[in-house]
Design an enzyme around this catalytic site. Structure first.
Site: not given
Ligand code: MG
Length: 381
Positions: A170, A198, A224, A250, A273, A300, A333
């Protein structure tokens, strides 16, 4: 064959320690919204909706809005039912919770189709290009709001020790902290491990471009959600300015939501997703559209084992983009953050071996749901 009943299980379990954070919020409990569709011959299908903390709302949409349209209908007419439910709710439900609810219904219908046909979903999707899919480790969230470097380094090394060759971390905490964190992780794992970042749409385009330029030398596989999901022009600016792959999607829903992202080539990688974007039915349409514009699709995945397995069937059915003798292989993922519900909702969660997961070959999703666990932990609306 007719649908005779639909039940929704809204689950929530707090995380033991202080939780974990990302650029938008702290996560202190994990949730899941699981749906069960029952047919007159006793065949049962299972699905999952992407829900965060909106489980009660999705449960109400499933039980009060969608269920009356499904009772008595043939569960094998998946396209017909998808179209009917989408059109019935179109005036208020084109994005968000209604489509998540529809996603869970759609996955459960595919599970029924597989069980009735005695075939795994991946075969019904046209067959599998890959028998097993390489997972990428999603983790490396915020634990300490001040300085997380030692936590991040330890966690990243643990994933490498487990066999993962791809990690995603992250960012989105401000440029200085992001640069400090990503540099620490890259130095800890070395140059042979793939690393992605991300931001969970924490930045405007200008800031995202600055961050991407500062991190360029760390050889990142993708950046991302650099900007807000609504900001397609921002995505275009970021993608033009940076010499790295941009990923997103996502927080987008259905092929209509993905249309601009794909046709304007705002991303290099789309990330629908399956539990949010309209299920396997709509996921396939989005992946087909992405492939038509020569854009990779790496979904995702953030749910329990049910959503994870649905995604596994889906990913295995996608042709490599672009095709080649040695193509870029797909990735699954694998959310590795604390999640007390993830594996417990089924009796046979998919096994991760050295970072790889095999596609189940038993009928439908190929999982046995632990109904006693669902009954024990479901919240009463
Ligand atoms: Mg993400």
């Amino acid at each position: 064959m007719k649908i005779t009943d639909i039940q929704a299980y809204n689950l929530r379990i707090p995380i033991d320690d202080q939780g974990f954070g990302f650029s938008q919020k702290w996560v202190k409990a994990r949730t899941a919204l699981i749906v069960k569709i029952v047919t007159e011959n006793g065949t049962v299908g299972w699905g999952e909706a992407f829900c965060h903390d909106a489980g009660h709302a999705i449960e109400a949409i499933i039980c009060e809005t969608l269920k009356p349209h499904l009772l008595g209908r043939n569960p094998l007419h998946i396209n017909v039912l998808w179209d009917h439910l989408y059109n019935w709710t179109k005036d208020y439900g084109q994005k968000g919770l209604v489509i998540s609810a529809l996603s869970a219904i759609d996955i459960a219908l595919w599970d029924i189709l597989g069980k009735v046909s005695n075939l795994p979903i991946v075969t019904l999707l046209g067959g599998q290009f890959f028998e097993r899919i390489q997972g990428y480790a999603t983790g490396l969230y915020m634990r300490d709001a001040e300085d997380d470097r030692s936590n991040l380094v330890d966690e990243a090394r643990s994933y490498v020790d487990q066999g993962f060759e791809h990690l995603k971390m992250k960012v989105g905490y401000g440029l200085a902290k992001d640069i400090r964190n990503v540099t620490a992780v890259r130095e800890a794992i070395g140059s042979n491990i793939h690393l992605m970042i991300d931001a969970n749409h924490a930045y405007d385009a200008t800031t995202a471009i600055r961050l991407g330029k500062e991190l360029f030398h760390l050889n990142l596989d993708w950046f991302e959600e650099p900007v807000s999901p609504e900001d397609i022009d921002g995505y275009l600016d970021v993608r033009k300015a940076l010499d790295m792959a941009i990923a997103g999607g996502e927080a987008e829903f259905t092929r209509f939501g993905f249309r601009r992202l794909i046709t304007q080539r705002a991303v290099d990688i789309v990330q629908p997703d399956i539990c949010a974007t309209g299920g396997l039915t709509e996921g396939r349409r989005i992946a087909d559209m992405a492939r038509t514009w020569h854009i990779r699709c790496i979904p995702h995945v953030w749910g329990t084992a049910i959503g994870r397995v649905a995604s596994l069937h889906f990913i295995a059915s996608l042709p490599p983009t672009p095709p080649a003798l040695f193509p870029q292989e797909p990735l699954l993922e694998l959310d590795l953050t604390p999640h007390p519900l993830r594996d417990e909702v089924v009796l046979n969660p998919p096994e991760v071996v050295d970072g790889w997961v095999r596609v189940p070959q038993s009928p439908g999703l190929g999982i046995d749901v632990n109904e006693a666990f669902l009954e024990k932990h479901k919240l009463i609306r």
